[in-house]
Design a protein around this motif. Structure first.
Motif, short mmCIF file in Angstrom:
data_model
loop_
_atom_site.label_atom_id
_atom_site.label_comp_id
_atom_site.label_asym_id
_atom_site.label_seq_id
_atom_site.Cartn_x
_atom_site.Cartn_y
_atom_site.Cartn_z
N SER A 256 -4.45 -5.71 6.61
CA SER A 256 -2.93 -5.56 6.68
C SER A 256 -2.96 -4.90 5.25
O SER A 256 -1.83 -4.85 4.68
CB SER A 256 -1.98 -7.02 7.17
N VAL A 257 -3.89 -4.58 4.55
CA VAL A 257 -4.00 -3.76 2.97
C VAL A 257 -4.34 -3.52 2.58
O VAL A 257 -4.83 -2.92 1.59
CB VAL A 257 -3.80 -5.16 2.10
N SER A 258 -4.48 -2.27 3.74
CA SER A 258 -6.13 -1.33 3.90
C SER A 258 -5.28 -0.12 4.02
O SER A 258 -5.69 1.13 4.43
CB SER A 258 -7.00 -1.34 5.06
N GLY A 259 -3.98 0.13 4.10
CA GLY A 259 -3.25 1.23 4.22
C GLY A 259 -3.04 1.75 5.70
O GLY A 259 -2.52 0.71 6.61
N SER B 5 4.83 -4.97 4.02
CA SER B 5 4.17 -4.55 4.89
C SER B 5 3.83 -5.59 5.70
O SER B 5 3.43 -6.92 4.73
CB SER B 5 3.86 -4.72 3.36
N HIS C 199 1.36 -1.10 0.30
CA HIS C 199 0.07 0.10 0.36
C HIS C 199 0.87 1.55 0.14
O HIS C 199 2.21 1.18 0.82
CB HIS C 199 -0.83 -0.23 1.27
N ASP D 18 0.78 4.17 1.49
CA ASP D 18 1.14 4.61 2.33
C ASP D 18 2.07 4.04 3.38
O ASP D 18 2.84 4.29 4.47
CB ASP D 18 -0.59 4.25 3.86
#
Lengths: 346, 233
Positions: free
Chosen positions: B119-122, B140, A127, A129
């Motif tokens: 975990s994948v949403s920013g 990430s 992502h 961010d």
């Protein structure tokens, strides 16, 4: 009874309530609209979690160009991602960070990030961010810790106010730091090259014969991985590069530990390719002609080679020249020299 | 006059309609007890935990997606309940959850770690802020469970062991869903007994896990049995 006097009282009660609620919810930041270029797919970035505002953008831009993010205050994001050269670091096969440390990968050109599915050459970051955490904390890049950066920002003269303007909070957190950097980077949209103008049928703009021929060759040989309009399909693929015996970089396999991912790297965009040399994940090719030569004569076959490259690509000398001519039409001067993207002067 | 009254009543209900909702809810406080068998692990004020030859210098983990279940398997789940438990921070050991007053439950269910969707949403703030030392910068994902310390049998530099257990996507998803028996109670003592986990680890062999991997999964699974609700008061 519904007398005029009673009606007025009721009206005042409701107006009073409305004003009270509005005051309690003052939105200090100014929303900005994210413009999607004509006929482009929907972006992947979730704006609901981080709505674009003028103040967020201004803050993110200042941070992007500020070496305060690095341990010795010498390296900023722009050190490896310079606006005039497609937001990459030209003339360097491998980027260098603090104390002249050399990393093991070439810096990627930043544009159209809202459409990315993953980030970095091995897709390690899922992502936008979260991307900035990688260079900030890498010992060979900025060599800092995010916690330390936040302390430095909090102690600075200007940043607490800018954070307050953007997020309504002068206490700086990792969340706000990363969201503001995302907001700036998301606005780096490159969609006005000569190619775009031809596609959008702007009057007076046409491909030359060479460029037209190059475009056909592109569609025949390159389109499957470098898909329009982003000129990447965002996938991680093995494009047949020989393993560098010193770097020993196996790409995606380093992340997933799966042999199926050996030598797979992210397909980069071809936009502004004229200005983003050298090429490939380790910058091994100085010239685009070398890139074409790789694809026509040097592809290494292996278990994980991209299926699109199993059959040899054949291009004559003249065809290569035409293809290059087309690739140069992906240069977007408006993007490269946009003052809104470059070093902030206020 | 009646009309004004009517409007004021409407005002009252629109503003304070939620009050009735609040009155129907009750607070359950989960008190996390970090233990090594019967000994308390308290790392606040820069203390380490020492017992026998074992030293624990760091113990952090995420608990999330709290649900209350009963015999008929009906659940009440609290959305976005993500908590970072930190042995150095006493205030992190108390979790307050609002549940419907009428809810009867026999089990407390929660995740050890952060789920893949989050975990994948920013980036998020608070306990999920990636600058809490529980997020990998180079790849990430959250570190679900972090345990660091020393033991003489570790053949590592300074005899240190470091377990940074995480991974949210196949094939290395380390997330664990844990369900413990726990009767309805205003205050619920949820114990994490580190000895139960360490009894299953040979520190001479297993002492360094720093990325999503098969070993991370194995150890995360073993940590499940370390959780239980302490019913003695």
């Amino acid at each position: 009874m519904l007398t005029l006097k009673n009606k007025k009282i009721i009206l005042f009660i409701w107006i009073g309530l409305f004003l009270f609620i509005s005051a309690a919810n003052t939105q200090k930041s100014t929303p900005l609209k994210f413009e999607i270029p004509n006929n482009w797919p929907k972006p992947n970035y979730n704006f609901k979690n981080n709505p674009l505002t003028e103040e967020g953008l201004k803050l993110g831009r200042k941070l992007f160009y500020d070496p305060i993010l690095s341990k010795d205050n010498s390296i900023s994001c722009s050190s490896c991602h310079l606006s005039f050269t497609a937001f990459t670091h030209i003339d360097h096969d491998l980027s260098h960070g603090i104390y002249d440390s050399i990393g093991n990968r070439n810096s990627l050109a930043l544009s159209n990030l809202a459409w990315n599915k993953s980030f970095m050459w091995d897709g390690a970051i899922n992502h936008l961010d979260m991307q900035a955490l990688a260079p900030i904390n890498h010992p060979l890049e900025m060599g800092e810790s995010t916690e330390n950066v936040i302390q430095k920002l909090q102690a600075s003269r200007d940043y607490p106010v800018l954070f307050y303007d953007a997020f309504g909070d002068s206490t700086i957190t990792g969340e706000y730091l990363l969201k503001s950097l995302s907001q700036f980077q998301i606005t780096l949209i490159s969609a006005n090259s000569k190619y775009d103008q031809v596609i959008n049928k702007i009057p007076g703009i046409e491909f030359t014969e060479q460029e037209k021929n190059g475009y056909s060759l592109f569609k025949k040989n390159c389109e499957s991985c470098h898909k329009e309009p982003l000129f990447t399909n965002g996938e991680l693929l093995n494009n047949g590069l020989k393993l560098d015996s010193i770097l020993l970089d196996f790409g995606r396999m380093g992340i997933t530990k799966s042999p199926k991912d050996s030598l797979k790297f992210k397909v980069p965009t071809l936009r502004n390719i004229e200005f983003s040399k050298p090429y490939m994940h380790d910058g091994r090719f100085e010239k685009l002609s070398q890139v074409l030569n790789h694809y026509t004569a040097e592809v290494q076959h292996s278990q994980t080679l991209a299926p699109e490259l199993k059959k040899q690509i054949k291009l004559s000398k003249n065809e290569k020249i035409d293809l290059l001519a087309f690739l140069y039409t992906l240069t977007d001067k408006e993007f490269l020299f946009n003052q809104k993207h470059s070093f902030p002067r206020n | 006059m009646k009309f004004i009254l009517l409007n004021l009543c409407l005002l009252y209900f629109s503003c304070f309609g939620t009050l009735s909702q609040i009155l129907d809810s009750t607070n359950v406080q989960i008190i996390i007890e970090l233990k090594y068998d019967t000994l308390s692990i308290d790392l606040s004020n820069e203390k380490d935990f020492a017992f026998d030859n074992l030293v624990i210098s760091k113990l952090n983990f995420y608990l999330s997606n709290f649900c209350f279940t009963d015999e008929a398997n009906e659940v009440f789940c609290i959305p976005e309940s993500n908590y970072l438990i930190d042995a150095e921070d006493e205030s992190s050991l108390r979790i307050d959850l609002m549940i419907p007053s009428k809810l009867d439950y026999t089990n407390l269910q929660f995740n050890l770690g952060i789920d893949s969707l989050t975990s994948v949403s920013g980036v998020f703030g608070g306990d999920l802020d990636p600058t809490n030392g529980m997020y990998w910068t180079w790849n990430s994902g959250y570190i679900n469970l972090k345990i660091e310390g020393f033991h003489p049998t570790c053949p590592t530099r300074k005899n240190k062991f470091q377990f940074h257990l995480g991974g949210y996507s196949a094939p290395f998803s380390a997330l664990q869903i844990i369900s413990v028996a726990g009767e309805k109670n205003e205050k619920t003592n949820l114990t994490f007994d580190l000895k139960r986990l360490f009894d299953e680890i040979d520190l001479a062999e297993t002492n360094t896990i720093m990325s999503p991997s098969h070993n991370s999964q194995i150890l995360s699974k073993k940590a499940v049995n370390s959780f239980y609700v302490d019913t003695k008061e």
